[in-house]
Write a protein that holds these residues in place. Structure first.
Motif, short mmCIF file in Angstrom:
data_model
loop_
_atom_site.label_atom_id
_atom_site.label_comp_id
_atom_site.label_asym_id
_atom_site.label_seq_id
_atom_site.Cartn_x
_atom_site.Cartn_y
_atom_site.Cartn_z
N ASN A 228 0.88 -1.33 -0.13
CA ASN A 228 0.04 -0.08 -0.06
C ASN A 228 0.99 1.28 0.14
OD1 ASN A 228 -2.50 1.15 0.02
ND2 ASN A 228 -2.47 1.28 2.13
N ALA A 229 1.95 1.48 0.78
CA ALA A 229 2.87 2.33 0.79
C ALA A 229 3.64 2.63 -0.65
CB ALA A 229 3.96 2.23 1.84
N GLN A 230 4.09 1.31 -1.08
CA GLN A 230 4.53 1.72 -2.40
C GLN A 230 3.82 1.98 -3.54
OE1 GLN A 230 6.20 -2.46 -2.75
NE2 GLN A 230 7.88 -1.99 -2.02
N MET A 231 2.39 1.64 -3.32
CA MET A 231 1.46 2.11 -4.50
C MET A 231 1.31 3.79 -4.24
SD MET A 231 0.36 -0.03 -6.63
CE MET A 231 -1.23 1.01 -7.25
N LYS A 232 1.11 3.97 -2.98
CA LYS A 232 1.00 5.59 -2.65
C LYS A 232 2.27 6.41 -3.17
CE LYS A 232 -2.13 5.32 1.15
NZ LYS A 232 -2.28 5.39 2.64
N ARG A 233 3.35 5.80 -3.13
CA ARG A 233 4.68 6.31 -3.71
C ARG A 233 4.52 6.60 -5.37
NH1 ARG A 233 7.47 3.81 0.62
NH2 ARG A 233 7.94 2.37 -0.60
N LEU A 234 3.94 5.55 -5.96
CA LEU A 234 4.01 5.27 -7.18
C LEU A 234 3.04 6.27 -7.80
CD1 LEU A 234 4.22 1.37 -7.96
CD2 LEU A 234 5.76 3.33 -8.67
N GLU A 235 1.77 6.26 -6.84
CA GLU A 235 0.47 7.34 -7.41
C GLU A 235 1.28 8.88 -7.62
OE1 GLU A 235 -2.48 6.67 -4.82
OE2 GLU A 235 -3.06 4.81 -6.12
N LYS A 236 2.13 9.13 -6.30
CA LYS A 236 2.65 10.59 -6.34
C LYS A 236 3.70 10.60 -7.60
CE LYS A 236 2.18 11.11 -1.40
NZ LYS A 236 2.96 11.03 -0.21
N THR A 237 4.54 9.57 -7.62
CA THR A 237 5.38 9.72 -8.99
C THR A 237 4.74 9.94 -10.17
OG1 THR A 237 7.16 8.50 -7.57
CG2 THR A 237 7.29 8.54 -9.75
N ASP A 238 3.53 9.34 -10.29
CA ASP A 238 2.74 9.37 -11.46
C ASP A 238 2.24 10.59 -11.60
OD1 ASP A 238 1.42 8.29 -13.96
OD2 ASP A 238 -0.44 8.36 -12.64
#
Length: 70
Positions: free
Chosen positions: A32-42
């Motif tokens: 979940n934390a990784q997905m949030k980071r990816l969404e911010k990066t996106d």
């Protein structure tokens, strides 16, 4: 004696299941934390692309104006 063994076996199985559940919970938290980071990066990448498009459009206008003067 048989009841004690059965209780011990059941307790061990419960402990194993609890550990597996806890491992899965930890994996979920990490994912979940990784997905949030990816969404911010996106989102950041989308903003950068929009900026680049704007800059390219500006440069194209400058080139067209320069070519007209030639």
């Amino acid at each position: 004696a048989k009841v004690d063994r059965f209780e011990n076996t059941m307790a061990e199985r419960f402990d194993d299941l609890y550990k597996k559940f806890e491992d899965l919970r930890q994996e979920y938290i990490v994912a979940n934390a990784q997905m949030k980071r990816l969404e911010k990066t996106d989102e950041a990448l989308k903003e950068d692309v929009l900026k680049l498009k704007s800059q390219v459009a500006y440069l194209q206008k400058k080139i067209e104006a320069f070519e007209k003067r030639l």
